[in-house]
Design an enzyme around this catalytic site. Sequence first.
Site, PDB file in Angstrom:
ATOM      1  N   PHE A  14       0.823  -1.218   0.000  1.00  0.00           N
ATOM      2  CA  PHE A  14       0.000   0.000   0.000  1.00  0.00           C
ATOM      3  C   PHE A  14       0.859   1.271   0.000  1.00  0.00           C
ATOM      4  CE2 PHE A  14      -2.610   2.659   3.230  1.00  0.00           C
ATOM      5  CZ  PHE A  14      -3.030   3.537   2.241  1.00  0.00           C
ATOM      6  N   ILE A  15       1.560   1.532   1.074  1.00  0.00           N
ATOM      7  CA  ILE A  15       2.334   2.766   1.176  1.00  0.00           C
ATOM      8  C   ILE A  15       3.583   2.690   0.315  1.00  0.00           C
ATOM      9  CG2 ILE A  15       3.482   4.368   2.764  1.00  0.00           C
ATOM     10  CD1 ILE A  15       1.748   3.092   5.023  1.00  0.00           C
ATOM     11  N   ASP A  34      10.022  -7.224  -1.844  1.00  0.00           N
ATOM     12  CA  ASP A  34       8.718  -7.546  -1.249  1.00  0.00           C
ATOM     13  C   ASP A  34       8.481  -9.047  -1.418  1.00  0.00           C
ATOM     14  OD1 ASP A  34       5.820  -7.709  -0.661  1.00  0.00           O
ATOM     15  OD2 ASP A  34       5.822  -5.536  -0.906  1.00  0.00           O
ATOM     16  N   ALA A  77       8.665  -2.915   4.842  1.00  0.00           N
ATOM     17  CA  ALA A  77       8.248  -4.314   4.959  1.00  0.00           C
ATOM     18  C   ALA A  77       7.977  -4.653   6.424  1.00  0.00           C
ATOM     19  CB  ALA A  77       9.330  -5.225   4.401  1.00  0.00           C
ATOM     20  N   TYR A 144       2.649  -6.402  17.772  1.00  0.00           N
ATOM     21  CA  TYR A 144       2.971  -5.494  16.668  1.00  0.00           C
ATOM     22  C   TYR A 144       3.757  -4.289  17.175  1.00  0.00           C
ATOM     23  CZ  TYR A 144       2.279  -1.764  13.251  1.00  0.00           C
ATOM     24  OH  TYR A 144       2.489  -0.721  12.389  1.00  0.00           O
ATOM     25  N   ILE A 189     -11.091   2.708   7.048  1.00  0.00           N
ATOM     26  CA  ILE A 189     -11.724   3.534   6.009  1.00  0.00           C
ATOM     27  C   ILE A 189     -11.924   2.730   4.732  1.00  0.00           C
ATOM     28  CG2 ILE A 189     -11.412   5.540   4.493  1.00  0.00           C
ATOM     29  CD1 ILE A 189     -10.180   6.970   6.916  1.00  0.00           C
ATOM     30  N   ARG A 265     -11.895  -5.254  20.613  1.00  0.00           N
ATOM     31  CA  ARG A 265     -10.660  -5.982  20.359  1.00  0.00           C
ATOM     32  C   ARG A 265      -9.632  -5.704  21.451  1.00  0.00           C
ATOM     33  NH1 ARG A 265     -10.113  -4.389  13.977  1.00  0.00           N
ATOM     34  NH2 ARG A 265     -11.730  -5.776  13.168  1.00  0.00           N
ATOM     35  N   GLY A 267      -5.832  -5.098  22.926  1.00  0.00           N
ATOM     36  CA  GLY A 267      -4.539  -4.572  22.512  1.00  0.00           C
ATOM     37  C   GLY A 267      -4.550  -3.322  21.670  1.00  0.00           C
TER      38      GLY A 267
END
Length: 298
Positions: A14-15, A34, A77, A144, A189, A265, A267
């Site tokens: 994406f980015i 990637d 990544a 994460y 979004i 959720r 965390g």
Amino acid sequence: MAIKKAIVTGGAGFIGSHIVEHLLSVGWHVKVIDNESAETHDNFFWNQDAENYKEDVCDYKSIRPLFDGVDVVFHLAAESRIQPTLNNPILAAEVNTVGTCTVLQCAKEAGVKRVVYSSTSASYGLKNKTPNVESMPNDCLNPYSVSKAAGEELCKMYTNLFGLETVVLRYFNIYGERQPLVGPYAPVIGLFLKQKKEGKPMTIVGDGLQRRDFTYVKDVVDANFLAAQSNQASGEVINIGTGVNYSVLGIAKKIGGDYIFIENRKGEARETLADNSKAKKLLLWEPKTKLKKWIKKQ
């Protein structure tokens, strides 16, 4: 200016794909690394004008030769969704921490001038009051954020110990074209817009009153490009956010249509909001795109 050479890890995502596109548009030579592991993508965005390598950033032997002659590395990544890392913390640590160490070591050995590291506002957690300032202590709530914060520490160490220039950019919630759309953990979004398009109700987590600072992807590209070249940014941690936040429920109402509430959720922070004064000062960066105007165009 001589043609600059860059590596973009995660450059088919994406980015990263937007960064690749911008670098090519200004005449840079770009290598993309990637491994197409991101599970929230329904497709990947390889740019045919770049040198493309389907490799894993944890695989030192495979990626090390690619760093020779490179000026700047944009390291994106990652295992980049919070909830999946709850199920597989080991993978998060491997990709986000060991992978980042591997990229930094390759860059150091190859004499790369600078590494721009894509980090996260998730490290601010629940204990820090908003707006979030870079000097706040970490409050990591999930694998994460722990693994990404460890990547930040590695950047700092490689700068202080080995002299490799690094810039850490802490992203807030990113949206825009090519945003991931697959599965329940895709960014909100894009997920809401997809659900509305398919005639399904938008799924709001919890009460929907959690607030997020939503930042447009091409503004993030600008921040990366400035961070790669700024004389003041080396060794710094810099927030990349708009300084405005919205509730998830408010976004659903802005998009319009039916919505339902689903289970909360673990965390996740209740609120994110960037103090972006450091980005303005060191990078001369300003967010240009306003969320409400972008949604209206969809």
